[in-house]
Design a protein around this motif. Structure first.
Motif, PDB file in Angstrom:
ATOM      1  N   ILE A 133       0.971  -0.908  -0.027  1.00 43.49           N
ATOM      2  CA  ILE A 133       0.058  -0.257   0.026  1.00 43.49           C
ATOM      3  C   ILE A 133       0.494   1.603  -0.106  1.00 43.49           C
ATOM      4  O   ILE A 133       0.586   2.067  -0.799  1.00 43.49           O
ATOM      5  N   GLU A 134       2.031   1.290   0.940  1.00 44.58           N
ATOM      6  CA  GLU A 134       3.089   2.437   0.570  1.00 44.58           C
ATOM      7  C   GLU A 134       3.522   2.065  -1.219  1.00 44.58           C
ATOM      8  O   GLU A 134       3.576   4.015  -1.266  1.00 44.58           O
ATOM      9  N   GLU A 135       3.657   2.237  -1.466  1.00 46.75           N
ATOM     10  CA  GLU A 135       4.542   2.000  -2.720  1.00 46.75           C
ATOM     11  C   GLU A 135       2.981   2.459  -3.945  1.00 46.75           C
ATOM     12  O   GLU A 135       2.888   3.313  -4.558  1.00 46.75           O
ATOM     13  N   LYS A 136       1.807   1.936  -4.170  1.00 44.29           N
ATOM     14  CA  LYS A 136       1.277   2.321  -4.431  1.00 44.29           C
ATOM     15  C   LYS A 136       0.706   3.875  -3.758  1.00 44.29           C
ATOM     16  O   LYS A 136      -0.183   4.500  -4.873  1.00 44.29           O
ATOM     17  N   LEU A 137       0.299   4.195  -2.913  1.00 43.10           N
ATOM     18  CA  LEU A 137       0.638   5.508  -2.335  1.00 43.10           C
ATOM     19  C   LEU A 137       0.840   6.457  -2.664  1.00 43.10           C
ATOM     20  O   LEU A 137       0.727   7.363  -3.113  1.00 43.10           O
ATOM     21  N   HIS A 138       2.414   6.460  -2.545  1.00 42.83           N
ATOM     22  CA  HIS A 138       3.024   7.079  -3.189  1.00 42.83           C
ATOM     23  C   HIS A 138       3.045   7.509  -5.049  1.00 42.83           C
ATOM     24  O   HIS A 138       3.004   8.589  -5.361  1.00 42.83           O
ATOM     25  N   LEU A 139       2.632   6.627  -5.553  1.00 44.23           N
ATOM     26  CA  LEU A 139       2.511   6.512  -6.829  1.00 44.23           C
ATOM     27  C   LEU A 139       1.048   7.132  -7.448  1.00 44.23           C
ATOM     28  O   LEU A 139       0.707   7.934  -8.626  1.00 44.23           O
ATOM     29  N   VAL A 142      -4.463  10.642  -6.251  1.00 41.18           N
ATOM     30  CA  VAL A 142      -5.239  11.151  -5.269  1.00 41.18           C
ATOM     31  C   VAL A 142      -5.504  10.601  -4.195  1.00 41.18           C
ATOM     32  O   VAL A 142      -5.106   9.270  -4.446  1.00 41.18           O
ATOM     33  N   VAL A 143      -5.667  10.587  -2.954  1.00 42.89           N
ATOM     34  CA  VAL A 143      -5.858   9.315  -2.351  1.00 42.89           C
ATOM     35  C   VAL A 143      -7.029   9.505  -1.052  1.00 42.89           C
ATOM     36  O   VAL A 143      -7.172  10.666  -0.600  1.00 42.89           O
ATOM     37  N   ILE A 144      -7.997   8.670  -1.297  1.00 44.83           N
ATOM     38  CA  ILE A 144      -9.272   9.145  -0.375  1.00 44.83           C
ATOM     39  C   ILE A 144      -9.503   8.402   0.400  1.00 44.83           C
ATOM     40  O   ILE A 144      -9.442   6.824   0.053  1.00 44.83           O
ATOM     41  N   ASP A 145      -9.397   8.525   2.092  1.00 44.50           N
ATOM     42  CA  ASP A 145      -9.447   7.606   3.010  1.00 44.50           C
ATOM     43  C   ASP A 145     -11.391   7.375   3.160  1.00 44.50           C
ATOM     44  O   ASP A 145     -11.570   7.981   3.716  1.00 44.50           O
ATOM     45  N   ASN A 146     -11.323   6.325   3.142  1.00 39.23           N
ATOM     46  CA  ASN A 146     -12.684   5.908   3.834  1.00 39.23           C
ATOM     47  C   ASN A 146     -13.055   5.267   4.232  1.00 39.23           C
ATOM     48  O   ASN A 146     -14.548   4.345   4.922  1.00 39.23           O
ATOM     49  N   SER A 147     -12.048   5.921   5.426  1.00 33.85           N
ATOM     50  CA  SER A 147     -12.150   4.884   7.180  1.00 33.85           C
ATOM     51  C   SER A 147     -13.316   5.347   7.796  1.00 33.85           C
ATOM     52  O   SER A 147     -14.159   5.318   8.985  1.00 33.85           O
ATOM     53  N   GLY A 148     -13.511   6.392   7.267  1.00 27.73           N
ATOM     54  CA  GLY A 148     -14.143   7.740   8.288  1.00 27.73           C
ATOM     55  C   GLY A 148     -16.247   7.668   7.982  1.00 27.73           C
ATOM     56  O   GLY A 148     -16.266   6.228   6.936  1.00 27.73           O
ATOM     57  N   THR A 149     -17.224   8.422   8.204  1.00 27.06           N
ATOM     58  CA  THR A 149     -18.144   8.933   7.620  1.00 27.06           C
ATOM     59  C   THR A 149     -18.564   8.345   5.884  1.00 27.06           C
ATOM     60  O   THR A 149     -17.094   9.143   5.192  1.00 27.06           O
ATOM     61  N   LEU A 150     -19.278   8.441   5.652  1.00 30.00           N
ATOM     62  CA  LEU A 150     -19.455   8.055   4.387  1.00 30.00           C
ATOM     63  C   LEU A 150     -19.885   9.759   3.995  1.00 30.00           C
ATOM     64  O   LEU A 150     -19.535  10.422   2.664  1.00 30.00           O
ATOM     65  N   ASP A 151     -19.929  10.452   4.624  1.00 31.63           N
ATOM     66  CA  ASP A 151     -20.149  12.110   3.921  1.00 31.63           C
ATOM     67  C   ASP A 151     -18.245  12.957   4.443  1.00 31.63           C
ATOM     68  O   ASP A 151     -18.287  13.831   3.346  1.00 31.63           O
ATOM     69  N   HIS A 152     -18.227  12.246   4.840  1.00 28.60           N
ATOM     70  CA  HIS A 152     -16.544  12.963   4.733  1.00 28.60           C
ATOM     71  C   HIS A 152     -15.670  12.018   3.941  1.00 28.60           C
ATOM     72  O   HIS A 152     -15.010  12.566   3.328  1.00 28.60           O
ATOM     73  N   THR A 153     -15.889  10.754   3.296  1.00 30.77           N
ATOM     74  CA  THR A 153     -15.441  10.330   1.701  1.00 30.77           C
ATOM     75  C   THR A 153     -16.423  11.017   0.296  1.00 30.77           C
ATOM     76  O   THR A 153     -15.407  11.145  -0.284  1.00 30.77           O
ATOM     77  N   TRP A 154     -17.677  11.647   1.055  1.00 34.46           N
ATOM     78  CA  TRP A 154     -17.910  12.034  -0.195  1.00 34.46           C
ATOM     79  C   TRP A 154     -17.107  13.352  -0.558  1.00 34.46           C
ATOM     80  O   TRP A 154     -17.039  13.446  -1.309  1.00 34.46           O
ATOM     81  N   GLN A 155     -17.144  13.999   0.914  1.00 35.32           N
ATOM     82  CA  GLN A 155     -16.751  15.450   0.958  1.00 35.32           C
ATOM     83  C   GLN A 155     -15.693  15.339  -0.353  1.00 35.32           C
ATOM     84  O   GLN A 155     -14.151  15.918  -0.781  1.00 35.32           O
ATOM     85  N   GLN A 156     -14.349  13.956   0.362  1.00 37.50           N
ATOM     86  CA  GLN A 156     -12.720  14.289  -0.119  1.00 37.50           C
ATOM     87  C   GLN A 156     -13.405  13.849  -1.503  1.00 37.50           C
ATOM     88  O   GLN A 156     -12.204  14.270  -2.670  1.00 37.50           O
ATOM     89  N   VAL A 157     -14.340  12.691  -2.235  1.00 36.94           N
ATOM     90  CA  VAL A 157     -13.991  12.573  -3.524  1.00 36.94           C
ATOM     91  C   VAL A 157     -14.736  13.731  -4.589  1.00 36.94           C
ATOM     92  O   VAL A 157     -14.704  14.342  -5.363  1.00 36.94           O
ATOM     93  N   GLN A 158     -15.236  15.302  -4.266  1.00 34.10           N
ATOM     94  CA  GLN A 158     -16.164  16.096  -4.579  1.00 34.10           C
ATOM     95  C   GLN A 158     -14.640  16.986  -4.790  1.00 34.10           C
ATOM     96  O   GLN A 158     -14.749  17.777  -5.291  1.00 34.10           O
ATOM     97  N   ASN A 159     -13.811  17.402  -3.264  1.00 32.37           N
ATOM     98  CA  ASN A 159     -13.051  18.008  -3.374  1.00 32.37           C
ATOM     99  C   ASN A 159     -12.102  17.219  -4.540  1.00 32.37           C
ATOM    100  O   ASN A 159     -11.170  18.316  -5.455  1.00 32.37           O
ATOM    101  N   ALA A 160     -11.784  16.129  -4.706  1.00 27.08           N
ATOM    102  CA  ALA A 160     -10.947  15.463  -5.644  1.00 27.08           C
ATOM    103  C   ALA A 160     -11.347  16.126  -6.806  1.00 27.08           C
ATOM    104  O   ALA A 160     -10.496  16.458  -8.071  1.00 27.08           O
ATOM    105  N   TRP A 161     -12.773  15.226  -7.172  1.00 23.83           N
ATOM    106  CA  TRP A 161     -13.009  15.982  -8.708  1.00 23.83           C
ATOM    107  C   TRP A 161     -12.408  17.534  -9.008  1.00 23.83           C
ATOM    108  O   TRP A 161     -12.399  17.904 -10.022  1.00 23.83           O
ATOM    109  N   GLU A 162     -13.072  18.730  -8.239  1.00 23.96           N
ATOM    110  CA  GLU A 162     -12.997  19.873  -8.358  1.00 23.96           C
ATOM    111  C   GLU A 162     -11.223  20.428  -8.582  1.00 23.96           C
ATOM    112  O   GLU A 162     -11.037  20.992  -9.257  1.00 23.96           O
ATOM    113  N   GLY A 163     -10.163  19.194  -7.845  1.00 18.49           N
ATOM    114  CA  GLY A 163      -8.739  19.406  -7.761  1.00 18.49           C
ATOM    115  C   GLY A 163      -8.821  18.945  -9.978  1.00 18.49           C
ATOM    116  O   GLY A 163      -7.503  19.912 -10.567  1.00 18.49           O
ATOM    117  N   ILE A 164      -9.376  17.846  -9.998  1.00 17.81           N
ATOM    118  CA  ILE A 164      -9.304  17.659 -11.724  1.00 17.81           C
ATOM    119  C   ILE A 164      -9.838  18.383 -12.191  1.00 17.81           C
ATOM    120  O   ILE A 164      -8.905  18.808 -13.014  1.00 17.81           O
TER     121      ILE A 164
END
Length: 166
Positions: A133-139, A142-164
């Motif tokens: 996983i460390e090698e995958k993270l290095h490559l 965008v990394v989405i941490d899905n260990s929290g709430t659904l709302d938190h994960t969704w916010q990360q996805v939206q932020n990633a899309w805005e960045g792209i």
């Protein structure tokens, strides 16, 4: 001379042979795609001849994570777990596969439950052989941490899309 037989391997070979008989033969030319990463199809395939390359898309391009050879089953995780394909599978050279529809695959597993542990073990071995996983993270770009709430994960996805999309 004593020979030891691995019952898991034997049942996996028998499952692959059953599926091969039930499948529809498909010839793939070099570079032809069998499965696409992210697609929703649920069928599986058994390699009859030739070789398949398994690749994933990363921020720096496509990397090969494995190969499938004659007698191996590919695509079972997407079929069993009802999720999108996690990799692209492409013919290395002239390759023949036996394609099996998802319901037929599920029926075969229901009829032969003794093969399930071997199938899971083979999938686990493929997963364990991937890069850490460390090698995958290095490559990753965008990394989405899905260990929290659904709302938190969704916010990360939206932020990633805005960045792209800028």
């Amino acid at each position: 001379m004593t020979r030891f037989v691995d019952p898991h391997r034997t049942s996996l070979i028998e499952l692959a042979q059953r599926l091969r008989r039930q499948g529809r033969q498909r010839m793939l030319e070099p570079g032809e795609r069998l499965f696409a990463e992210g697609s929703n199809d649920r069928g599986i395939a058994v390699v009859v001849s030739g070789e398949l390359s398994v690749t994933i898309e990363t921020a720096t391009g496509e990397i090969e994570v494995g190969r499938c050879r004659p007698g191996e089953i590919i695509g079972e995780l997407a079929s069993i777990e009802m999720r999108v394909r996690t990799a692209t599978v492409t013919a290395v050279g002239d390759t023949t596969v036996a394609e099996v529809e998802a319901d037929r695959f599920q029926d075969c597993l229901a009829d032969h439950p003794e093969a399930v542990p071997a199938l899971v073990a083979a999938a686990r071995q493929r997963i364990d052989s991937q890069a850490p996983i460390e090698e995958k993270l290095h490559l990753a770009s965008v990394v989405i941490d899905n260990s929290g709430t659904l709302d938190h994960t969704w916010q990360q996805v939206q932020n990633a899309w805005e960045g792209i999309l800028g």
